[in-house]
Motif scaffolding. Sequence first.
Motif, PDB file in Angstrom:
ATOM      1  N   THR A  55      53.514  23.163  46.436  1.00  0.00           N
ATOM      2  CA  THR A  55      52.697  23.884  47.431  1.00  0.00           C
ATOM      3  C   THR A  55      52.393  25.305  46.972  1.00  0.00           C
ATOM      4  O   THR A  55      51.252  25.777  47.033  1.00  0.00           O
ATOM      5  N   ALA A  56      53.436  26.009  46.497  1.00  0.00           N
ATOM      6  CA  ALA A  56      53.238  27.380  46.029  1.00  0.00           C
ATOM      7  C   ALA A  56      52.316  27.416  44.819  1.00  0.00           C
ATOM      8  O   ALA A  56      51.432  28.283  44.718  1.00  0.00           O
ATOM      9  N   ALA A  57      52.501  26.464  43.878  1.00  0.00           N
ATOM     10  CA  ALA A  57      51.653  26.412  42.682  1.00  0.00           C
ATOM     11  C   ALA A  57      50.204  26.120  43.038  1.00  0.00           C
ATOM     12  O   ALA A  57      49.278  26.600  42.381  1.00  0.00           O
ATOM     13  N   ARG A  58      49.994  25.320  44.082  1.00  0.00           N
ATOM     14  CA  ARG A  58      48.625  24.949  44.467  1.00  0.00           C
ATOM     15  C   ARG A  58      47.925  26.089  45.214  1.00  0.00           C
ATOM     16  O   ARG A  58      46.729  26.335  44.999  1.00  0.00           O
ATOM     17  N   LEU A  59      48.664  26.800  46.084  1.00  0.00           N
ATOM     18  CA  LEU A  59      48.020  27.806  46.928  1.00  0.00           C
ATOM     19  C   LEU A  59      47.975  29.207  46.301  1.00  0.00           C
ATOM     20  O   LEU A  59      47.146  30.036  46.691  1.00  0.00           O
ATOM     21  N   LEU A  60      48.861  29.483  45.355  1.00  0.00           N
ATOM     22  CA  LEU A  60      48.893  30.824  44.753  1.00  0.00           C
ATOM     23  C   LEU A  60      47.555  31.225  44.129  1.00  0.00           C
ATOM     24  O   LEU A  60      47.067  32.335  44.382  1.00  0.00           O
ATOM     25  N   PRO A  61      46.907  30.369  43.287  1.00  0.00           N
ATOM     26  CA  PRO A  61      45.625  30.790  42.688  1.00  0.00           C
ATOM     27  C   PRO A  61      44.563  31.136  43.716  1.00  0.00           C
ATOM     28  O   PRO A  61      43.814  32.105  43.559  1.00  0.00           O
ATOM     29  N   GLU A  62      44.510  30.341  44.787  1.00  0.00           N
ATOM     30  CA  GLU A  62      43.498  30.604  45.820  1.00  0.00           C
ATOM     31  C   GLU A  62      43.823  31.882  46.587  1.00  0.00           C
ATOM     32  O   GLU A  62      42.923  32.665  46.923  1.00  0.00           O
ATOM     33  N   ALA A  63      45.121  32.100  46.880  1.00  0.00           N
ATOM     34  CA  ALA A  63      45.516  33.324  47.592  1.00  0.00           C
ATOM     35  C   ALA A  63      45.167  34.554  46.753  1.00  0.00           C
ATOM     36  O   ALA A  63      44.656  35.559  47.270  1.00  0.00           O
ATOM     37  N   TYR A  64      45.422  34.479  45.442  1.00  0.00           N
ATOM     38  CA  TYR A  64      45.101  35.612  44.570  1.00  0.00           C
ATOM     39  C   TYR A  64      43.591  35.835  44.504  1.00  0.00           C
ATOM     40  O   TYR A  64      43.114  36.973  44.572  1.00  0.00           O
ATOM     41  N   ARG A  65      42.822  34.735  44.395  1.00  0.00           N
ATOM     42  CA  ARG A  65      41.359  34.859  44.327  1.00  0.00           C
ATOM     43  C   ARG A  65      40.819  35.525  45.587  1.00  0.00           C
ATOM     44  O   ARG A  65      39.940  36.393  45.527  1.00  0.00           O
ATOM     45  N   GLN A  66      41.354  35.133  46.736  1.00  0.00           N
ATOM     46  CA  GLN A  66      40.891  35.716  48.007  1.00  0.00           C
ATOM     47  C   GLN A  66      41.276  37.201  48.086  1.00  0.00           C
ATOM     48  O   GLN A  66      40.474  38.030  48.528  1.00  0.00           O
ATOM     49  N   ALA A  67      42.511  37.518  47.689  1.00  0.00           N
ATOM     50  CA  ALA A  67      42.957  38.913  47.732  1.00  0.00           C
ATOM     51  C   ALA A  67      42.111  39.773  46.799  1.00  0.00           C
ATOM     52  O   ALA A  67      41.680  40.888  47.161  1.00  0.00           O
ATOM     53  N   GLN A  68      41.861  39.261  45.619  1.00  0.00           N
ATOM     54  CA  GLN A  68      41.063  39.988  44.637  1.00  0.00           C
ATOM     55  C   GLN A  68      39.639  40.203  45.148  1.00  0.00           C
ATOM     56  O   GLN A  68      39.083  41.308  45.080  1.00  0.00           O
ATOM     57  N   GLY A  69      39.039  39.145  45.688  1.00  0.00           N
ATOM     58  CA  GLY A  69      37.676  39.258  46.192  1.00  0.00           C
ATOM     59  C   GLY A  69      37.570  40.234  47.349  1.00  0.00           C
ATOM     60  O   GLY A  69      36.624  41.034  47.429  1.00  0.00           O
ATOM     61  N   MET A  70      38.554  40.179  48.269  1.00  0.00           N
ATOM     62  CA  MET A  70      38.531  41.068  49.442  1.00  0.00           C
ATOM     63  C   MET A  70      38.620  42.540  49.021  1.00  0.00           C
ATOM     64  O   MET A  70      37.852  43.381  49.503  1.00  0.00           O
ATOM     65  N   ARG A  71      39.531  42.843  48.106  1.00  0.00           N
ATOM     66  CA  ARG A  71      39.719  44.241  47.711  1.00  0.00           C
ATOM     67  C   ARG A  71      38.577  44.740  46.823  1.00  0.00           C
ATOM     68  O   ARG A  71      38.179  45.895  46.919  1.00  0.00           O
ATOM     69  N   GLU A  72      38.029  43.894  45.987  1.00  0.00           N
ATOM     70  CA  GLU A  72      36.890  44.316  45.176  1.00  0.00           C
ATOM     71  C   GLU A  72      35.645  44.519  46.038  1.00  0.00           C
ATOM     72  O   GLU A  72      34.822  45.389  45.738  1.00  0.00           O
ATOM     73  N   ASP A  73      35.509  43.737  47.090  1.00  0.00           N
ATOM     74  CA  ASP A  73      34.415  43.980  48.046  1.00  0.00           C
ATOM     75  C   ASP A  73      34.557  45.358  48.681  1.00  0.00           C
ATOM     76  O   ASP A  73      33.571  46.079  48.889  1.00  0.00           O
ATOM     77  N   ARG A  74      35.804  45.737  49.005  1.00  0.00           N
ATOM     78  CA  ARG A  74      36.037  47.068  49.579  1.00  0.00           C
ATOM     79  C   ARG A  74      35.693  48.159  48.562  1.00  0.00           C
ATOM     80  O   ARG A  74      35.096  49.181  48.921  1.00  0.00           O
ATOM     81  N   VAL A  75      36.053  47.914  47.310  1.00  0.00           N
ATOM     82  CA  VAL A  75      35.723  48.874  46.253  1.00  0.00           C
ATOM     83  C   VAL A  75      34.217  49.093  46.183  1.00  0.00           C
ATOM     84  O   VAL A  75      33.725  50.225  46.148  1.00  0.00           O
ATOM     85  N   ASN A  76      33.474  48.015  46.186  1.00  0.00           N
ATOM     86  CA  ASN A  76      32.015  48.120  46.112  1.00  0.00           C
ATOM     87  C   ASN A  76      31.440  48.827  47.330  1.00  0.00           C
ATOM     88  O   ASN A  76      30.473  49.596  47.225  1.00  0.00           O
ATOM     89  N   SER A  77      32.056  48.571  48.481  1.00  0.00           N
ATOM     90  CA  SER A  77      31.601  49.236  49.706  1.00  0.00           C
ATOM     91  C   SER A  77      31.839  50.737  49.617  1.00  0.00           C
ATOM     92  O   SER A  77      30.974  51.541  49.988  1.00  0.00           O
TER      93      SER A  77
END
Length: 383
Positions: A55-77
């Motif tokens: 479960t952790a191996a399956r969800l970790l990549p998606e959690a990181y992708r979402q966190a990265q996308g959210m914070r980079e969106d804030r950077v651009n804003s």
Amino acid sequence: MKKLAFPQLASIVAILLYTLLLSCKSGEKLYNKGRYDEAVNAFVKKLQRKPQDATAARLLPEAYRQAQGMREDRVNSYLRSNDDLKWEHVRNEYRSLQSLYTAIHSSPAALKVVQPKDYRDAITGAQENAAEIRYNRGMDLLEKGDKASAREAYDEFGAALQLIPNYRDTKQRRDEAFQLGVVNVAVSQIEVRSTYFQFSADQFRDYLIRNLQQRNINQFVQFYDERVVKNANLYPDEYIELRFFDFVVGQTYVDRIERDVSKEIIVGTTKDTTGKEINLYKTVKATLYITKKTVVSKGLLDYRITNTNNWQVLRTDRIPGSYTWLNQYGTFKGDERALSDEDKRLMGGVDMAPPPPTELFMEFTRPIYDVLARDLQSFYSRI
């Protein structure tokens, strides 16, 4: 080594399994709630303890992708905004992303399923831009040439140094801003109409200056004795003028009081016609001769704060103070039993000399000092 009993061992195993299960469920809950940074950390910790957890191996990549996308969106804003301090917000976002990078690298199992991005260069670039903005704001404020702007410049240069220690000549500029922003305050000598009390007045002033200096009311306000200012050829920005006004020391009043007192006391017992025991009372009397000596010292202190650049009066007030020394003693004639406890305390006293005038002067100025110190602290803390 002491061996664990089977029930104890089973209990420990059950606790560990429950903790692992709870950790996984917590990670999923955080992920489902959109708290992706926390979810990444929870999944990493799970993989540190149990590298094969599916479960952790399956969800970790998606959690990181979402966190990265959210914070980079804030950077651009932030980068699209007109906020002068946007680079500090950008740096904070990059720092959060770098903490995820560090967390994932702490687990080999996590690194197998996700390759995080290294934001160290991005953080460095954001810090340099943020420090430059703070530095330029400080320089603009310095150029205005007034004390209030210099104090703001001091804060800007301090913020630049927080971002990058030793950035350009920021320390030198911050020191320059401090010197320009400081308000030098000279406290006057106190003139009194009697030279006998001049030493006491000087003590009052000296103690006040030391106290103001030690309190460090405001880093941009420095207090000086008027004599120090003259000897050092300093030019004060403000001047505190002090003057004792209409004071009286050692005004003595003597009152002699004669007072009759009486009291009913029990002198024995008897029995009434029914045989019941009753008290017998007698009235005893005495005459008190009381001497009351009162020594009053009181006065007023005028103070005025003046801006020496334009001689504008910034604050003025008059503070009263007083001190009363009292001595009472007495004698009596008659029956001592007529005296109250308070009366007895007065009997047998002696005629005492009051404190010397210099001490009386210091006593009546004590409450004045307390009020003056509070007033000045309140006034200068707002600069």
